[in-house]
Design a protein around this motif. Sequence first.
Motif, mmCIF file in Angstrom:
data_model
loop_
_atom_site.group_PDB
_atom_site.id
_atom_site.type_symbol
_atom_site.label_atom_id
_atom_site.label_comp_id
_atom_site.label_asym_id
_atom_site.label_seq_id
_atom_site.Cartn_x
_atom_site.Cartn_y
_atom_site.Cartn_z
ATOM 1 N N ASN A 37 37.832 -33.081 -31.243
ATOM 2 C CA ASN A 37 38.506 -33.864 -30.215
ATOM 3 C C ASN A 37 38.485 -35.358 -30.555
ATOM 4 O O ASN A 37 39.439 -36.078 -30.258
ATOM 5 N N TYR A 76 38.810 -31.463 -21.812
ATOM 6 C CA TYR A 76 39.811 -31.605 -22.874
ATOM 7 C C TYR A 76 40.829 -30.459 -22.833
ATOM 8 O O TYR A 76 42.007 -30.662 -23.101
ATOM 9 N N PHE A 80 43.561 -32.950 -19.962
ATOM 10 C CA PHE A 80 44.199 -33.943 -20.816
ATOM 11 C C PHE A 80 45.578 -33.472 -21.249
ATOM 12 O O PHE A 80 45.735 -32.329 -21.694
ATOM 13 N N PRO A 83 45.419 -37.011 -25.094
ATOM 14 C CA PRO A 83 44.194 -37.814 -25.212
ATOM 15 C C PRO A 83 44.427 -39.051 -26.079
ATOM 16 O O PRO A 83 45.135 -39.002 -27.079
ATOM 17 N N ILE A 121 40.860 -40.746 -16.179
ATOM 18 C CA ILE A 121 41.715 -40.063 -17.145
ATOM 19 C C ILE A 121 43.142 -40.595 -17.030
ATOM 20 O O ILE A 121 43.720 -40.628 -15.952
#
Length: 244
Positions: A37, A76, A80, A83, A121
């Motif tokens: 990630n 994740y 997301f 990202p 986020i």
Amino acid sequence: MHPREDEIERLITRLVPDAHHGWIAATPEDIAAIEANAGRPLPPFYRWFLTRMGRYMGALEYASIDFSVERVLLCYREEFEEPDPRYLLIGYQCDPVVPMHIWYDLDRPNRGDALVVTRAIGDTLVQHDFETLREMLAYKAMLNYRLPALQARCRGEFTCDGPGVRARLERAIEALKFEQPIPTGPYCGIFDRPDAAMVCHVSPDGGEDDVLFFNLGADSPGKLRRILGVITKETGLDVEIDEP
């Protein structure tokens, strides 16, 4: 183990002697997924953190922030869309009212670690918290376990007319015979001795370094006053104590 990781592990186990028995390490597969990630090698300190307590932090656990690899990887996968490769999520804020999560700014490596920031986020607003995760964990451990064990405590701020409060404070540390169990930068201080302890911090936001917020504890009110007296005499800093 890197010497710096050895230092913080010694500090944690001194403050909470059985802390390591409650830790649950991340698996190699967990760490590989986190690194995928990130899209780049993980900061060495974060790799140490994951190999010690990546699945559960035990006594170091935060009340509303989940640092576990399970929560990070789930985020994740499910939350997301695109990202930002600069920021790596490391702590998920579980309070939906203030969803400011904990991230690494991977473009700001520092002392085998990286800048720790908070942001929601997908939000462009970023708040700088600590220069390193190492400092953040040590600071919280001292606040939670060292300072409450001391009879007298106070908090406030050190200020001066120009920048360099942390550098000026260093002048008093030797005179006060404080040890510094982990290395810190200009925005944080971790100080300890048998009868007293102090932590200092200010956001590393790139502003003028003219203030440092502190929490100080000692085994008597008189010793608390003497420590602050030495600091003002040796450094010329102004001291303002917050009301209880």
